[in-house]
Design a protein around this motif. Sequence first.
Motif, PDB file in Angstrom:
ATOM      1  N   PRO A  78      -2.402  -8.088   0.798  1.00 59.17           N
ATOM      2  CA  PRO A  78      -1.582  -7.366   1.783  1.00 59.17           C
ATOM      3  C   PRO A  78      -0.083  -7.580   1.539  1.00 59.17           C
ATOM      4  CG  PRO A  78      -2.399  -9.383   2.759  1.00 59.17           C
ATOM      5  CD  PRO A  78      -2.977  -9.327   1.367  1.00 59.17           C
ATOM      6  N   ASP A  79       0.357  -7.178   0.339  1.00 60.86           N
ATOM      7  CA  ASP A  79       1.744  -7.439  -0.040  1.00 60.86           C
ATOM      8  C   ASP A  79       2.587  -6.172  -0.152  1.00 60.86           C
ATOM      9  OD1 ASP A  79       0.603  -6.339  -2.282  1.00 60.86           O
ATOM     10  OD2 ASP A  79       0.783  -8.135  -3.528  1.00 60.86           O
ATOM     11  N   GLY A  80       2.006  -5.018   0.205  1.00 59.29           N
ATOM     12  CA  GLY A  80       2.751  -3.772   0.156  1.00 59.29           C
ATOM     13  C   GLY A  80       2.689  -3.066  -1.186  1.00 59.29           C
ATOM     14  N   TYR A  81       1.953  -3.636  -2.163  1.00 54.02           N
ATOM     15  CA  TYR A  81       1.890  -3.020  -3.486  1.00 54.02           C
ATOM     16  C   TYR A  81       0.614  -2.210  -3.714  1.00 54.02           C
ATOM     17  CZ  TYR A  81       6.057  -5.664  -4.574  1.00 54.02           C
ATOM     18  OH  TYR A  81       7.339  -6.152  -4.561  1.00 54.02           O
ATOM     19  N   THR A  82      -0.269  -2.187  -2.728  1.00 52.28           N
ATOM     20  CA  THR A  82      -1.465  -1.341  -2.781  1.00 52.28           C
ATOM     21  C   THR A  82      -1.582  -0.595  -1.460  1.00 52.28           C
ATOM     22  OG1 THR A  82      -2.596  -2.942  -4.205  1.00 52.28           O
ATOM     23  CG2 THR A  82      -3.951  -1.254  -3.165  1.00 52.28           C
TER      24      THR A  82
END
Length: 317
Positions: A78-82
């Motif tokens: 949940p890091d904003g890259y997917t």
Amino acid sequence: MKKVLMALAASVALSAAAAWPDKSVNIIVPFPPGGSTDTIARAMAQHMGEKLGQPFVVDNRPGATGTIGATAVKRAAPDGYTLLVASLGPFVIAPHLVKNIPYDAVKDFDYISLPVQAPNVLVASPAQKARTLAEVVAALKAQPGKISFASSGNGSSDHLSAELFWQQSGTSGVHVPYKGGAPAINDLLGGQVDFSFQNVNAVLQHIRAGKLHAIAVTGDRRSPVLPDVPTLAEAGVKGAEVYSWQGMAAPKGLSAEVKKKLADAAIQAISEPVLKKRLADQGMEIVANTPEEFAAFQAREYTRWKTLIEARKITAD
């Protein structure tokens, strides 16, 4: 020592959020290229990438009514890259149709924004004489369970539009599911099936060319691109309002800072004037809501379609 480590971890998380994005972002679309969802995802990817300074790359992962791609997003960090850009299917329909689905659509995603929605339109094949909803209902009552309605697949918004219409009008028809909207529309144009509830943008050109007859739209108001076509409610069948929609989500657990950056960029992208006009000309309606609004909307839709699917005993088979 423990407090120091916790403070350090928090500091690292904050700095990562502040730096986001510092590499490319992957947008998973759980359907093949070329459809409405793919088109929306690619348009948003371009504009979000321009705004945030990193590439947003669309990754098509079709299969299992959208649940393969949705599962991949659920399992990502949940890091904003997917990200996930999908139609309502994986978010509010497939969870009630697919057994042992490997995600919880309510709990496993952070909802970012719902960029667009579009009503479906009840269209008749060229061979059909019906031109009004009253005539369609009369034909269904005269031949119960014999008149065919094409859809892009079991559990699609066009299928559920038909089920809801039959329920609210006290009629019944024959559901003919296809593997996608294009083959359903082709057979409708060829007269192999009688009617269909299709996304407005998918059949607008055929309606304008006189190849399909528009009977009614499923929205709560008339479509700007079909101003002369009544809503189902106007034409006498209430409680059958349906919108097809596309939404953007991420794995559960985004930081507040990244979530806000994503939402702001998504809303600005879909509100870009040239894109907004292009989509509106195709029959799509810009929503561009906030994460809070989208999450509340998803919860309502989830409950609504669960109720219909159970009442009508709809399956994915």
